[in-house]
Design a protein around this motif. Structure first.
Motif, short mmCIF file in Angstrom:
data_model
loop_
_atom_site.label_atom_id
_atom_site.label_comp_id
_atom_site.label_asym_id
_atom_site.label_seq_id
_atom_site.Cartn_x
_atom_site.Cartn_y
_atom_site.Cartn_z
N UNK A 186 20.07 -5.14 -24.67
CA UNK A 186 20.12 -5.76 -23.34
C UNK A 186 21.22 -5.12 -22.50
N UNK A 187 22.36 -4.87 -23.12
CA UNK A 187 23.48 -4.24 -22.38
C UNK A 187 23.06 -2.88 -21.86
N UNK A 188 22.36 -2.12 -22.71
CA UNK A 188 21.88 -0.79 -22.26
C UNK A 188 20.92 -0.93 -21.10
N UNK A 189 19.98 -1.87 -21.23
CA UNK A 189 19.00 -2.06 -20.16
C UNK A 189 19.66 -2.50 -18.86
N UNK A 192 24.71 -0.42 -18.99
CA UNK A 192 26.04 -0.16 -19.57
C UNK A 192 26.25 1.33 -19.79
N UNK A 193 27.42 1.84 -19.34
CA UNK A 193 27.70 3.27 -19.57
C UNK A 193 28.14 3.46 -21.01
N UNK A 194 29.24 2.79 -21.33
CA UNK A 194 29.76 2.91 -22.68
C UNK A 194 29.86 1.50 -23.25
N UNK A 195 29.43 1.33 -24.50
CA UNK A 195 29.44 -0.02 -25.07
C UNK A 195 30.50 -0.12 -26.18
N UNK A 196 31.40 -1.09 -26.02
CA UNK A 196 32.35 -1.44 -27.07
C UNK A 196 31.84 -2.72 -27.70
N UNK A 197 31.68 -2.70 -29.01
CA UNK A 197 31.16 -3.92 -29.67
C UNK A 197 32.19 -4.43 -30.69
N UNK A 210 31.79 -0.04 -15.31
CA UNK A 210 30.48 0.42 -15.81
C UNK A 210 30.34 0.27 -17.31
N UNK A 211 31.47 0.15 -18.02
CA UNK A 211 31.39 -0.04 -19.47
C UNK A 211 31.16 -1.52 -19.78
N UNK A 212 30.60 -1.77 -20.97
CA UNK A 212 30.40 -3.17 -21.40
C UNK A 212 31.16 -3.40 -22.69
N UNK A 213 31.87 -4.53 -22.72
CA UNK A 213 32.58 -4.93 -23.94
C UNK A 213 31.88 -6.18 -24.46
#
Ligand code: UAG
Ligand code: ATP
Ligand code: API
Length: 493
Positions: A359-362, A365-370, A448-451
């Protein structure tokens, strides 16, 4: 209350003479709750055995005892049953006057999506004049009052007492496989049974996926003859359930991508302006949600499928879903004017993590920190897959602490390091203190990044160094500039 009146189902045949006229003042399976004149039901548990507390119960005033062991010479009458956990369920129902019988009962089961689906359904029904009690993981809501939740599906005494207290027309219940296997719902029948999906979880308890499924199946054995099963037909185990119900001639309403489904999914958009388009007998239904993610669209479809059986128009249902207020700790978004988007979510299976990161990608999200950890004292066999999925779908994965329960912190730390080296693609690190893990991602994340912080939702976690417990939301708002974080999620407490 006369004891024999509540033993109808629990004891077959005639009662001994000394029990015939006993009256009791209450029932419990916990010796610590015994008061004068109570019935004590001794249950063999997973941690301890209630039979070991019979003498305590009598000392505290129990006037009769039920158990499943051969016990003689007690000062009060003792009745032996085959399964005292099941008997407790049967007794609870009688003691509280069979309260579920006076309600429209909706049971929602599945590995993921129970809470979300129940909140969606609650909103639709309540906005259209149908009052609901809600029983589940986050809290129970009875007559509009919030009650703390200790189990997703409460123990049978608590459950029947909540139902007895409820003056609401409908009860929406999350039904866990533990609850079903442990007779917490003994004697309760349902008007609607919903199956969301089944994925790898709780195998510490069930052993195999098949046995996990068979436990979930027990809910559908409780469907009233006039009731309706609602099933996600796109789920592998949902398909098995469908076959099982079909063979038993039980009515099922199935949604899914196949055009043979009662509600066929023809199109959807998961990110901006999320919607799902459904074909119901050539009548098109477009559900719009303020919440991204294909998984949430499936949850909304399940909620729609039940809601349409009430005297509520299609348009009214769609309007409620379009303004859905969200679920605490599930896909809650925090974002300041600049900087990364932060999401707090309750994913605790590989499948849920997959949905969350996808979902974050859709959503761009540029860069995903999980950031996530593993609940102690629960299924350990799901952990490898959770790490694999996270490593594959995020750019940086940070393993940290979740609830340790009975597990030690050092053991968990080495488990995290081993899981990372065995199952990640080298894009991860371990930061045991959850606050520091979140802080590191917040410092590194750019616009633009998602955490994405998963696993705990609204539950609090222990910080290191004896600091007070704190929730992910409190940590995020604090780190995002004390309390000036702009909340743009779907639920603010
Ligand atoms: C492993 C498990 O599921 N345990 C559940 C079970 O506990 P138990 O009866 O075996 O408890 P026990 O501690 O062994 O004690 C046995 C008996 O001795 C009695 N006792 C004990 C001590 C004493 O001094 N006196 C006494 O009388 C106890 O009251 C009990 O009757 O029955 C209890 C009452 O229904 C549950 O609260 C308890 O859930 C525990 C707390 C738990 O963590 N369960 C989790 C795994 C769970 O059920 N999770 C699901 C959600 C899963 C999902 O999300 O999919 C849930 O529905 O919450
Ligand atoms: N239909 C779904 N399919 C897959 N994953 C889902 C689905 N719905 C929700 N999720 C994921 O599972 C998480 C938990 O969702 P939710 O609380 O609704 O499920 P649940 O079945 O009630 O779980 P629990 O009983 O453990 O609280 C969400 O935060 C999300 O990551
Ligand atoms: N705080 C509860 C949450 C239940 C979450 C459930 N999904 C599970 O993993 O059992 C617990 O630790 O039992």
């Amino acid at each position: 209350m006369i004891l024999k009146d509540i033993l109808k189902e629990a004891i077959n045949g005639d009662l001994p003479k000394d029990v015939e006229h006993i009256s009791i003042t209450g029932v419990t399976d916990n010796s610590k709750e015994i008061k004068k004149g109570f019935l004590f039901v001794a249950v063999t548990g997973y941690k301890s055995d209630g039979h070991n507390y019979i003498n305590d119960a009598i000392r505290l005033g129990a006037s009769a005892v039920i158990g499943n062991r051969d016990i003689k010479g007690l000062e009060v009458p003792y009745l032996r049953v085959e399964n005292s956990r099941k008997a407790l369920g049967q007794i609870a129902k009688r003691f509280y006057g069979d309260p579920s019988n006076q309600k429209i009962m909706i049971g929602i089961t599945g590995t993921n999506g129970k809470t979300t689906t129940s909140y969606m359904l609650q909103q639709i029904l309540e906005e259209n004049g149908v009052t609901c009690s809600v029983i589940g993981t986050i809290q129970h809501i009875i007559n509009g009052n919030k009650v703390d939740s200790h189990n997703t599906t409460p123990g049978t005494m608590e459950l029947n007492s909540l139902l007895a207290e409820s003056r609401d027309m409908v009860v929406i219940m999350e039904v866990s496989s533990h609850g079903l296997a442990q007779y917490r719902l003994e004697g309760i029948e349902f008007d609607f049974c919903v199956f969301t999906n089944l994925y790898h979880d709780h195998l510490d308890f069930h052993g195999t996926m098949k046995d996990y499924f068979l436990a979930k199946l027990l809910l559908f054995e409780k469907l009233k003859p006039s009731g309706l099963a609602v099933i996600n037909g796109d789920d592998f185990w949902g398909g098995k359930l469908q076959e099982y119900l079909w063979e038993k001639n039980v009515s099922a309403f199935v949604f899914g991508k196949s055009n043979r489904c009662d509600l066929a999914i023809t199109n959807y958009n998961t990110a901006t302006n999320p919607f799902i388009l459904l074909n119901e007998n050539h009548d098109f239904v477009k559900i719009e949600l303020p919440l991204p993610g294909l998984h949430n669209l499936y949850n909304a479809t399940a909620a729609y499928s039940v809601a349409k059986m009430f005297p509520i128009s299609k348009q009214e249902i769609l309007t409620s879903l379009k303004r859905f207020s969200g679920v605490p700790g599930r896909f809650e978004i925090y974002k300041k004017a600049t900087g990364p988007t932060i999401v707090i979510d309750y994913a605790h299976t590989a499948d849920a993590i997959h949905h969350m990161l996808q979902t974050a990608k859709e959503c761009g999200a540029k860069k995903i920190y999980h950031i996530f950890g593993f609940r102690g004292g629960r299924d350990t066999t799901k952990r490898a897959e959770m790490v694999k999925v996270s490593s594959e779908h995020s750019d940086v994965l940070i393993l940290t602490m979740d609830d340790l329960n009975s597990d030690g912190i050092e053991g968990m730390e080495s488990t995290l390091n081993k899981l990372l080296s065995d199952y990640s693609a080298g894009n991860g690190k371990v930061i045991p203190d959850r606050t520091f893990a979140i802080q590191e991602a917040l410092q590194a994340g750019k616009e633009g990044d998602w955490i994405i912080i998963t696993g705990k939702g609204i539950e609090k976690y222990e910080q290191k160094f004896g600091l007070p417990t704190i929730s992910d939301k409190e940590t995020v708002l604090y780190l995002q500039n004390k309390d000036q974080g702009d909340f743009i999620g779907y639920f603010d407490q």
